[in-house]
Design a protein around this motif. Sequence first.
Motif, PDB file in Angstrom:
ATOM      1  N   GLU A 144      35.399 119.794-152.494  1.00  0.00           N
ATOM      2  CA  GLU A 144      34.125 119.549-153.312  1.00  0.00           C
ATOM      3  C   GLU A 144      32.850 120.249-152.908  1.00  0.00           C
ATOM      4  N   LYS A 359      31.526 112.472-153.444  1.00  0.00           N
ATOM      5  CA  LYS A 359      30.957 113.096-154.801  1.00  0.00           C
ATOM      6  C   LYS A 359      31.617 114.439-155.136  1.00  0.00           C
ATOM      7  N   THR A 360      31.597 114.609-156.336  1.00  0.00           N
ATOM      8  CA  THR A 360      32.253 116.099-156.736  1.00  0.00           C
ATOM      9  C   THR A 360      31.117 117.033-156.737  1.00  0.00           C
ATOM     10  N   TYR A 361      31.710 118.309-156.827  1.00  0.00           N
ATOM     11  CA  TYR A 361      30.797 119.373-156.994  1.00  0.00           C
ATOM     12  C   TYR A 361      29.849 119.511-158.017  1.00  0.00           C
TER      13      TYR A 361
END
Length: 380
Positions: A144, A359-361
């Motif tokens: 990510e 956390k996502t990108y």
Amino acid sequence: MKNKFYAKFIAVLFFSMFFTCAYCIDSVRKDIKVGIIINADSFTAANTKDFFITDSTGKNLKLTKGNVKLSFDGKNLTAGKYSLSLPVRIDSKNGLIFADKKAYRGYLTVNKSGNKINVINILPVDDYLKGVLPKEAPTSWKIETLKAQAVISRTYLLANLNKHSAQGFDLCSTTHCQVYGGAEGETVPSNTAVVKTKNEVLTFDGKLANTFFHANCAGHTEDPKYVWGLSTTPAYLLGVKCGYCSGTPHSNWESSIDESFIIKKLETAGHKVGAIQSIKIKDKTKAGMAKEIEIKHSKGTLVMNANKFRLAVDAWQVKSVTLESIKKQGNKFVFKGSGWGHKVGLCQWGAKGMGDAGKTYKQILAHYYPKTKLEKVVYK
């Protein structure tokens, strides 16, 4: 690049292009031109299979696998007994071509540049990014985080096409633009990050954003007006609390620099400086960055923008202008500070921390570039 992602963009190069990028995302060129060998007299082209050289008159040479030295005589390019008229195109059927022992996707062109030549790699955007990511972020990081880096590197590239148009290409392959290592440095994780974010860029008010980034923000990113002395700042670059980079490399650092070295560097930058009595921080931003540096010396007092001072002296030793103290010890000045880089935009160690935290990108990008949109470009 030595130390890979640590050697980030030198801030002065941004000044000339800040707020000038206004490319529409539905009309972007698919292929780009990267200057890989600049102002040279000669270079070696090679391949593991047959490759081809075509000059501007249509002359076509088929070369067996191996290498050939190409030299410029001031007018034409010579390859053994052959004389070739510029510009020259070099390509192969296996999709790779070597220049000075480095492999590149796409093909090469050779153009005249004064009494020298420039070797230019022409290839699709995402093939270029596959050669950028391993140089700009450790490929051991979470996917990510690498995807976030892919998006901002793609956005930076497309927002800066034609940066080197006077030399016949879009971007160079050094820290002046983005470090590009060609095909040989590619890795599975970084290539995956490029593929999984295919065509994605960040925009603000319908235009490509200026996706600045740096190694370590020391807890808070910075408003670029304090870094580069600009009068206005877009909302997405105002600076945010990081919260993910504490305790990481370069969170805290100390450098001892000879007084004579500082004097020499300041004089090279155009300042007349005598024996230095003191170097002090005049004021700080809310994020803790020094605004100005005051240098008292035998010829008077010099006050200058802190970031310009850092760049003038040595951005490798004065790693940031988030400074805790500057003390004189004998004939040296000891700088104590935190973070590395100009602190504008995405903090790479913070992005790593966000990726490690799950956390996502998209969340990473939204955190460091608030109010931007993630959109897809359409290539011509």
